[in-house]
Enzyme design. Structure first.
Site, PDB file in Angstrom:
ATOM      1  N   SER A  62     -37.434  65.563  58.292  1.00 49.15           N
ATOM      2  CA  SER A  62     -38.164  65.763  57.030  1.00 49.15           C
ATOM      3  C   SER A  62     -38.063  64.526  56.142  1.00 49.15           C
ATOM      4  O   SER A  62     -37.138  63.712  56.265  1.00 49.15           O
ATOM      5  CB  SER A  62     -37.601  66.956  56.276  1.00 49.15           C
ATOM      6  OG  SER A  62     -37.552  68.086  57.112  1.00 49.15           O
TER       7      SER A  62
HETATM    8  N1  SAM Z   1     -33.968  69.344  59.086  1.00 47.65           N
HETATM    9  C1  SAM Z   1     -34.455  68.642  60.214  1.00 47.65           C
HETATM   10  C2  SAM Z   1     -34.029  67.209  60.186  1.00 47.65           C
HETATM   11  O1  SAM Z   1     -33.463  66.789  59.208  1.00 47.65           O
HETATM   12  O2  SAM Z   1     -34.282  66.520  61.197  1.00 47.65           O
HETATM   13  C3  SAM Z   1     -35.928  68.724  60.288  1.00 47.65           C
HETATM   14  C4  SAM Z   1     -36.325  69.747  61.214  1.00 47.65           C
HETATM   15  S1  SAM Z   1     -37.996  69.958  61.649  1.00 47.65           S
HETATM   16  C5  SAM Z   1     -38.915  69.773  60.194  1.00 47.65           C
HETATM   17  C6  SAM Z   1     -37.990  71.694  61.953  1.00 47.65           C
HETATM   18  C7  SAM Z   1     -37.217  72.124  63.164  1.00 47.65           C
HETATM   19  O3  SAM Z   1     -37.216  73.531  63.225  1.00 47.65           O
HETATM   20  C8  SAM Z   1     -37.806  71.674  64.478  1.00 47.65           C
HETATM   21  O4  SAM Z   1     -36.895  70.858  65.150  1.00 47.65           O
HETATM   22  C9  SAM Z   1     -38.077  72.984  65.250  1.00 47.65           C
HETATM   23  O5  SAM Z   1     -37.835  72.861  66.619  1.00 47.65           O
HETATM   24  C10 SAM Z   1     -37.109  73.916  64.580  1.00 47.65           C
HETATM   25  N2  SAM Z   1     -37.381  75.352  64.690  1.00 47.65           N
HETATM   26  C11 SAM Z   1     -38.547  76.009  64.548  1.00 47.65           C
HETATM   27  N3  SAM Z   1     -38.352  77.310  64.705  1.00 47.65           N
HETATM   28  C12 SAM Z   1     -37.026  77.503  64.937  1.00 47.65           C
HETATM   29  C13 SAM Z   1     -36.200  78.632  65.162  1.00 47.65           C
HETATM   30  N4  SAM Z   1     -36.674  79.882  65.169  1.00 47.65           N
HETATM   31  N5  SAM Z   1     -34.896  78.434  65.358  1.00 47.65           N
HETATM   32  C14 SAM Z   1     -34.369  77.199  65.355  1.00 47.65           C
HETATM   33  N6  SAM Z   1     -35.082  76.105  65.156  1.00 47.65           N
HETATM   34  C15 SAM Z   1     -36.401  76.251  64.933  1.00 47.65           C
END
Ligand code: SAM
Length: 663
Positions: A62
């Site tokens: 993000s």
């Molecule tokens: N906070 C993260 C960072 O600093 O890199 C950014 C993460 S990205 C915007 C969102 C993440 O949520 C993705 O890697 C995606 O695979 C994960 N995601 C989506 N649905 C999910 C779920 N039900 N459980 C765990 N992870 C999930």
């Protein structure tokens, strides 16, 4: 590792404190955690730019400001137990670990978890417990939590997560109907059963996929629908939405694109500069737009003076004076000297024949590389209409003479001599010509337009080669802005009702704001500028393929080779299309909203230019993009073949070059 602490501090001051983040714990933690360690190798230098970055598996880290905003809103404090859902690269978890006592984190992609765990190990962050799993269920065994951060957008706040908050605990989560647009919601648990909610504004996150989030195929899960129930896969949805394409010669091919006929500009892309199907499809669509819908401008990613020679041919004008450089002799010759372009040019000339000269469709070049031909064209024009002005122009352009053969060395010369060199001279020349519009132009319409465009090209090219040496987005942006402005000049010159078809690579016509080039490198392109200028009046149509052959070189200025296109990458949009099992189709996501939303999440997309390096394909030719935002429609050919070049690959010195267009 690179020392980027200066950039990190600046990021904290300008992007965070400057935008109102006040929590000292958050600011200090973000000053401490090296974001460059959490991005993909090769992206370190962009780590402190103000945006998200790719982290693999089609996911993003993000934007720093959003990370800070969410942690501040969740009121993460020393001593807290915190849960993060959607740990991705692990960056946000790492920041929180510098404040809280323990951070639990869940990520659904095992490959991301593995990389993040390595990072925590290397950085010595020992208070993070990261697991693979579906975070919408929370982590009952470690609950309750003082704060929960969800880094992906769900349809609402998952019940399991609400229930795993302490009384007084806070959850911050993007919530919305899908499609990459959500509201950032903060809910505070005030009693066993009550929550206070606060809207923190609009955000755009990847979808939260899981039992209490979205189903992978796009729909919201029904309350009683088990996580592993059968849903339609993305390739299945694509197959349902795909509109099969008939043969190129079938009028039905062009008819499928009638839906875009009311636009002012229709931009047709290509996923390589050497694929026959892309040229033939664009020709079929363009023929239809010209014949049935009044389009009179075909503007292509070719140099203006080269395309001008073909323009004279298709509009039955006298050829240029003999002695001018023959068109399309420069690398990459196959891009325009190929049998598909030849066939289209032949058709256009025949189509124009019975039509009034002013109504004939023109063939124009938008690009800026052939500076020496443009200089020659301006001088030839002035020799004819104003020999005195020609003397002055010769003197001004003389400034560029030493570099005309190899203009890319001009930038180096400018750098070492430390001033703008020829800038003033070429700008002055362009302005002088424009000022004489009334004097020359009235009697000389097309020729005047040609001369002024050439003068504009020289001015843009001078700047282009000058700044090329600084690297970065500026030279790309200058080139695409020049191409867009040329399109605008053409529309202006052909009148308020005029309509244009543009042929250029996907990287120029797919809206850059929804690709890595825009998000990470700050690059814009013609597609973006057309949307900004024409809004709904512009249609951006991308093209793709899974495998086959392509005409391309291994290095700039190298020989053309016929290369095998590798099957598309498993994480790419191309692979989804291949898996759909329909060999050639038009996909119009605007008519299939659920599918459109499911395709929004960025994935890899392949870009082959005039160079193709299969050995390093992933690094050299793939980039992340959000296809349904980048394009209005997508044309697919599962297997494609290389263009067939015309005539000898290189000009034979001394022979008059009238081939292939009889000019
Ligand atoms: N906070 C993260 C960072 O600093 O890199 C950014 C993460 S990205 C915007 C969102 C993440 O949520 C993705 O890697 C995606 O695979 C994960 N995601 C989506 N649905 C999910 C779920 N039900 N459980 C765990 N992870 C999930």
């Amino acid at each position: 590792m690179l020392d980027l602490s200066r950039f990190r501090n600046r990021m904290v001051e300008t992007q965070l404190a400057g935008r109102g983040i006040r929590d000292r714990n958050v600011l200090d933690a973000m000053r401490e955690v090296p974001r460059e360690a959490f991005v993909e190798p090769g992206f370190e230098e962009f780590a402190y730019e103000d945006g998200p970055l790719p982290i693999g598996a089609g996911q993003t880290i993000s934007q720093p400001y959003i990370v800070a905003l969410m942690i501040e809103a969740a009121e993460v404090k020393p001593g807290n137990r915190v849960l993060e859902v959607g740990a991705g690269s692990g960056y946000a978890a790492a920041v929180m670990s510098r404040i809280a006592k323990t951070v639990y984190a869940i990520e659904r992609h095992p490959s991301l978890v593995e990389s993040a765990q390595h990072r925590f190990g290397r950085l010595g962050y020992g208070n993070i417990d990261l697991r693979v799993g579906d975070g919408t269920r929370g982590l009952p065994e470690a609950a309750p939590f003082d704060a929960i951060l969800v880094a992906a957008g769900g349809p609402d706040v998952p019940r399991a997560l609400r229930e795993q908050l302490t009384i007084g605990g806070r959850i911050v989560i993007p919530v919305g109907p899908g499609g990459g647009h959500q509201r950032l919601l903060k809910a505070t648990r005030t009693t066993e059963t009550d929550y206070e909610e606060e809207d923190l504004g609009a955000v755009s996150f990847v979808p939260l996929i899981g039992e209490q989030g979205w189903a992978e195929g796009g729909r919201r899960r029904a309350a009683n629908q088990p996580a592993n129930s059968r849903y339609q896969s993305l390739p299945e949805m694509i197959a349902d939405a795909a509109e099969p394409l008939p043969e190129f010669s079938d009028p039905g091919f062009g008819e499928l694109f009638d839906r875009f006929a009311d636009r002012r500009v229709v931009l047709l892309g290509e996923a390589s500069h050497g694929t026959s199907e892309f040229y033939r499809a664009r020709a079929a669509i363009t023929r239809r737009l010209i014949e049935k819908h009044g389009f009179t401008i075909v503007a292509v990613e070719a140099d203006w003076p080269d395309a001008a020679a073909l323009d004279r041919y298709v509009r039955h004008h006298q050829p240029f004076r003999p002695g001018l450089e023959a068109p399309f002799r420069r690398f990459p010759t196959w891009m325009w000297r190929n049998t598909d372009v030849d066939a289209f040019i032949g058709w256009l000339r025949a189509h124009n024949d019975p039509i009034e000269p002013e109504q004939r469709t023109g063939f124009y070049g938008l690009d800026i590389y052939n500076m020496s031909a443009s200089i020659a064209a301006v001088l030839t024009y002035l020799d004819r209409v104003d020999p005195e002005a020609a003397v002055i122009a010769r003197e001004r352009y003389g400034c560029l003479t030493p570099w005309q053969k190899e203009p890319s060395t001009y930038g180096r010369a400018v750098l070492t001599s430390g001033y703008g060199k020829c800038e003033q001279a070429v700008l002055q020349q362009c302005q002088d010509l424009l000022r004489k519009q009334l004097e020359y132009g009235e009697a000389d319409g097309d020729n005047f337009l040609d001369a002024t465009q050439n003068a504009r090209l020289v001015a843009s090219a001078e700047r282009y080669y000058r700044i090329m040496y600084y690297g970065g987005a500026e030279s790309w942006n200058l080139r695409d802005t020049h191409m867009f402005e040329t399109l605008e000049h053409l529309l202006q010159a052909r009148g308020p009702q005029s309509k244009a078809v543009v042929w250029a690579h996907n990287s120029h016509i797919g809206d850059a704001r929804h690709t890595e080039m825009g998000v990470i490198r700050d690059e814009l392109n013609i597609g973006q500028l057309c949307r900004e200028r024409f809004g709904e009046e512009a249609a951006l149509i991308g093209f793709g393929t899974h495998t086959g052959t392509v005409a391309a070189a291994s290095d700039w200025d190298g020989d053309m080779e016929i290369k095998r296109v590798q099957p598309s990458h498993p994480d790419s949009y191309e692979r989804l299309c291949h898996d759909a099992g329909v060999t050639r189709f038009l996909l119009d996501p605007g008519r299939h909203e659920t599918l459109r939303q499911q395709l929004l999440e960025p994935r890899l997309e392949r870009f082959i230019g005039v160079i193709y390096r299969p050995d390093t394909e992933l690094m050299s030719h793939y980039a992340d993009a959000s296809l349904p935002q980048q394009f209005d429609a997508w044309v697919w050919f599962d297997e494609t073949s290389a263009v067939t070049p015309l005539g000898p690959k290189h000009a034979k010195p001394g022979l008059p070059d009238t081939y292939p267009f009889g000019l």
